[in-house]
Design a protein around this motif. Structure first.
Motif, mmCIF file in Angstrom:
data_model
loop_
_atom_site.group_PDB
_atom_site.id
_atom_site.type_symbol
_atom_site.label_atom_id
_atom_site.label_comp_id
_atom_site.label_asym_id
_atom_site.label_seq_id
_atom_site.Cartn_x
_atom_site.Cartn_y
_atom_site.Cartn_z
ATOM 1 N N LEU A 114 24.947 -106.619 85.154
ATOM 2 C CA LEU A 114 26.266 -106.843 84.413
ATOM 3 C C LEU A 114 26.655 -108.453 84.507
ATOM 4 C CD1 LEU A 114 28.441 -103.741 85.520
ATOM 5 C CD2 LEU A 114 27.564 -104.211 83.141
ATOM 6 N N GLN A 115 26.068 -109.060 85.169
ATOM 7 C CA GLN A 115 26.730 -110.553 85.577
ATOM 8 C C GLN A 115 25.770 -111.334 84.638
ATOM 9 O OE1 GLN A 115 25.504 -111.012 89.809
ATOM 10 N NE2 GLN A 115 26.496 -109.573 90.599
ATOM 11 N N ALA A 116 25.086 -110.873 83.820
ATOM 12 C CA ALA A 116 24.293 -111.886 83.039
ATOM 13 C C ALA A 116 24.745 -112.039 81.598
ATOM 14 C CB ALA A 116 22.876 -111.243 82.787
ATOM 15 N N PRO A 117 24.656 -113.111 80.904
ATOM 16 C CA PRO A 117 25.214 -113.023 79.459
ATOM 17 C C PRO A 117 24.574 -112.041 78.761
ATOM 18 C CG PRO A 117 24.602 -115.296 80.118
ATOM 19 C CD PRO A 117 24.144 -114.152 81.229
ATOM 20 N N GLN A 118 25.550 -111.286 77.971
ATOM 21 C CA GLN A 118 25.151 -110.061 77.257
ATOM 22 C C GLN A 118 25.102 -110.281 75.675
ATOM 23 O OE1 GLN A 118 27.198 -106.959 79.152
ATOM 24 N NE2 GLN A 118 26.355 -107.629 81.155
ATOM 25 N N LEU A 119 24.361 -109.660 74.916
ATOM 26 C CA LEU A 119 24.568 -109.299 73.487
ATOM 27 C C LEU A 119 24.180 -107.895 73.018
ATOM 28 C CD1 LEU A 119 24.337 -110.761 70.715
ATOM 29 C CD2 LEU A 119 21.755 -110.668 70.942
ATOM 30 N N ALA A 120 25.150 -107.236 72.557
ATOM 31 C CA ALA A 120 24.854 -105.986 71.803
ATOM 32 C C ALA A 120 24.099 -106.074 70.660
ATOM 33 C CB ALA A 120 26.400 -105.336 71.592
ATOM 34 N N VAL A 121 23.062 -105.265 70.536
ATOM 35 C CA VAL A 121 22.068 -105.167 69.356
ATOM 36 C C VAL A 121 22.234 -103.833 68.823
ATOM 37 C CG1 VAL A 121 19.996 -105.418 68.452
ATOM 38 C CG2 VAL A 121 20.744 -106.869 70.291
ATOM 39 N N VAL A 122 22.691 -103.574 67.627
ATOM 40 C CA VAL A 122 22.726 -102.200 66.828
ATOM 41 C C VAL A 122 22.251 -102.220 65.521
ATOM 42 C CG1 VAL A 122 24.755 -101.716 68.272
ATOM 43 C CG2 VAL A 122 25.193 -102.760 66.352
ATOM 44 N N GLY A 123 21.875 -101.250 64.802
ATOM 45 C CA GLY A 123 21.319 -101.244 63.669
ATOM 46 C C GLY A 123 20.935 -99.716 63.205
ATOM 47 N N SER A 124 20.086 -99.784 62.126
ATOM 48 C CA SER A 124 19.671 -98.486 61.578
ATOM 49 C C SER A 124 18.737 -97.677 62.534
ATOM 50 C CB SER A 124 19.085 -98.872 60.422
ATOM 51 O OG SER A 124 18.230 -97.790 59.762
ATOM 52 N N ARG A 125 18.851 -96.332 62.298
ATOM 53 C CA ARG A 125 17.907 -95.564 63.187
ATOM 54 C C ARG A 125 16.523 -95.567 62.365
ATOM 55 N NH1 ARG A 125 22.445 -93.458 65.037
ATOM 56 N NH2 ARG A 125 22.552 -92.576 67.053
ATOM 57 N N HIS A 126 16.509 -95.932 61.346
ATOM 58 C CA HIS A 126 15.592 -96.137 60.389
ATOM 59 C C HIS A 126 15.349 -97.448 59.696
ATOM 60 C CE1 HIS A 126 15.338 -91.586 60.694
ATOM 61 N NE2 HIS A 126 16.331 -91.667 60.404
ATOM 62 N N PRO A 127 14.867 -98.493 60.545
ATOM 63 C CA PRO A 127 14.791 -99.705 60.182
ATOM 64 C C PRO A 127 13.661 -99.959 59.177
ATOM 65 C CG PRO A 127 13.872 -99.691 62.098
ATOM 66 C CD PRO A 127 14.786 -98.290 61.815
ATOM 67 N N SER A 128 14.010 -101.091 58.268
ATOM 68 C CA SER A 128 12.976 -101.498 57.133
ATOM 69 C C SER A 128 12.065 -102.466 57.816
ATOM 70 C CB SER A 128 13.590 -101.872 56.010
ATOM 71 O OG SER A 128 14.165 -103.422 56.290
ATOM 72 N N PRO A 129 10.893 -102.614 57.168
ATOM 73 C CA PRO A 129 9.976 -103.543 57.718
ATOM 74 C C PRO A 129 10.678 -104.912 57.918
ATOM 75 C CG PRO A 129 8.836 -102.228 56.039
ATOM 76 C CD PRO A 129 10.509 -101.742 56.016
ATOM 77 N N TYR A 130 11.509 -105.348 57.126
ATOM 78 C CA TYR A 130 12.408 -106.352 57.098
ATOM 79 C C TYR A 130 12.973 -106.557 58.387
ATOM 80 C CZ TYR A 130 16.217 -109.981 56.448
ATOM 81 O OH TYR A 130 16.854 -110.936 56.551
ATOM 82 N N ALA A 131 13.774 -105.551 58.742
ATOM 83 C CA ALA A 131 14.533 -105.602 60.070
ATOM 84 C C ALA A 131 13.585 -105.644 61.140
ATOM 85 C CB ALA A 131 15.156 -104.214 60.176
ATOM 86 N N LEU A 132 12.205 -104.975 61.197
ATOM 87 C CA LEU A 132 11.416 -105.176 62.210
ATOM 88 C C LEU A 132 10.999 -106.694 62.188
ATOM 89 C CD1 LEU A 132 9.219 -102.105 61.721
ATOM 90 C CD2 LEU A 132 11.332 -102.362 63.148
ATOM 91 N N ALA A 133 10.530 -107.235 61.250
ATOM 92 C CA ALA A 133 10.218 -108.473 61.323
ATOM 93 C C ALA A 133 11.307 -109.702 61.917
ATOM 94 C CB ALA A 133 9.863 -109.163 59.950
ATOM 95 N N ALA A 134 12.709 -109.133 61.302
ATOM 96 C CA ALA A 134 13.790 -110.040 61.790
ATOM 97 C C ALA A 134 13.923 -109.825 63.332
ATOM 98 C CB ALA A 134 15.019 -109.679 61.066
ATOM 99 N N MET A 135 13.773 -108.888 63.749
ATOM 100 C CA MET A 135 13.752 -108.655 65.332
ATOM 101 C C MET A 135 12.707 -109.397 66.033
ATOM 102 S SD MET A 135 15.323 -104.668 65.611
ATOM 103 C CE MET A 135 15.766 -104.713 67.392
#
Length: 297
Positions: A114-135
């Motif tokens: 909890l002491q580290a800088p944090q980023l929430a990451v949310v998105g589709s349960r069925h990501p497209s190939p584009y989403a995978l490439a972006a991540m």
């Protein structure tokens, strides 16, 4: 009988008929009493009167709070998990500041994350190939800057975010919508086991609680509340990811979104977020500067 404030907030959510609205009301009252250190039957009566808690809920609260049955439930939970209450020093300040913070959070793993800088990451349960490439393009560098990724252990983008943190020897926190003895989806059991061993998992639901539809929007408010910035990778027009993003906006947090193709239904939500003022993310540095600058003292 009297209870410490920590014990009071561990017991409060376990009382039947007491929901998020009542636990939040109780927290706001306690927060306004800085001299208060314990809760007695008389104090509870005062709380119920001053906060106009409905008679039925007040009766449940006064009848069950000091009962052996609730004490036994607390013992069961603490046998299996750690617990952070809203009055504990280790409870994250940014979550405590939200509109309806959980008054008790059960955890397994390393709470020091909890002491580290944090980023929430949310998105589709069925990501497209584009989403995978972006991540794959964005997250490795983010993780290597010691930014902890917070997500919900769901299928799709959540799973990929946790896996990216592990793959690049970083840190990740999962917030789930069941008790910590359950795993949803079941296919993520091995991942959940690894997160318990080397990372951190949170739930506001006590040991033994199965999943329920309303748990997941409630979980989303914790994901948004733990962090100052939420990255939406891919989201359809009506999706749980947009719920999380909207909660973040309501809490005056930063919302970041990956732009997508106009003809991709899963990009409608992220493109609309950008249109509404979310920061478009085109390279890892856009995330890193937002999170790290926001976490400067």
């Amino acid at each position: 009988m009297q209870l410490t404030l920590r014990d009071f907030f561990m017991r409060l959510p376990l009382i039947s008929g007491i929901g998020l609205k009542t636990t939040t009301t109780c927290w706001r009252w306690v927060e306004a009493q800085p001299e208060l250190t314990t809760m007695t039957a008389a104090t509870v009566t005062q709380l119920c009167r001053e906060m106009a808690i409905p008679a039925a809920k007040a009766e449940q609260l006064q009848r069950q709070l000091f009962s052996p049955a609730i004490a036994a439930q607390v013992t069961t939970n603490l046998t299996h998990t750690g617990c952070l209450t809203i009055v504990d020093a280790a409870y994250p300040d940014q979550l405590r500041e939200t509109f309806a913070p959980p008054v008790a959070l059960y955890f397994l793993g390393d709470v020091r994350l909890l002491q580290a800088p944090q980023l929430a990451v949310v998105g589709s349960r069925h990501p497209s190939p584009y989403a995978l490439a972006a991540m794959r393009l964005l997250l490795p560098n983010v993780v290597q800057h010691h930014i902890c990724l917070v997500s919900g252990l769901a299928q799709g983008v959540d799973t990929l975010a946790h896996q990216a943190a592990l793959a690049y020897r970083g840190h990740t926190i999962a917030v789930i919508g069941t008790g910590l003895d359950h795993c949803y989806p079941a296919t993520n059991r091995a991942l959940m086991t690894e997160l318990i061993r080397s990372q951190l998992i949170f739930s506001e639901y006590p040991w033994g609680t199965p999943g329920a539809r309303h748990h997941f929007p409630e979980r989303n408010r914790i994901i948004a509340g733990l962090t100052r910035s939420t990255l939406v990778v891919e989201a359809a027009h009506h999706s749980g990811s947009l719920i999380t993003a909207n909660i973040a906006l309501q809490e005056n947090r930063n919302v970041l979104a990956i732009p997508g193709a106009l003809d991709n239904p899963n990009s409608v939500g992220t493109n609309e977020l950008i249109l509404a003022g979310a920061k478009p993310i085109l390279k890892p540095e856009h995330i890193i500067e937002e999170v790290l600058v926001d976490n400067l003292p």
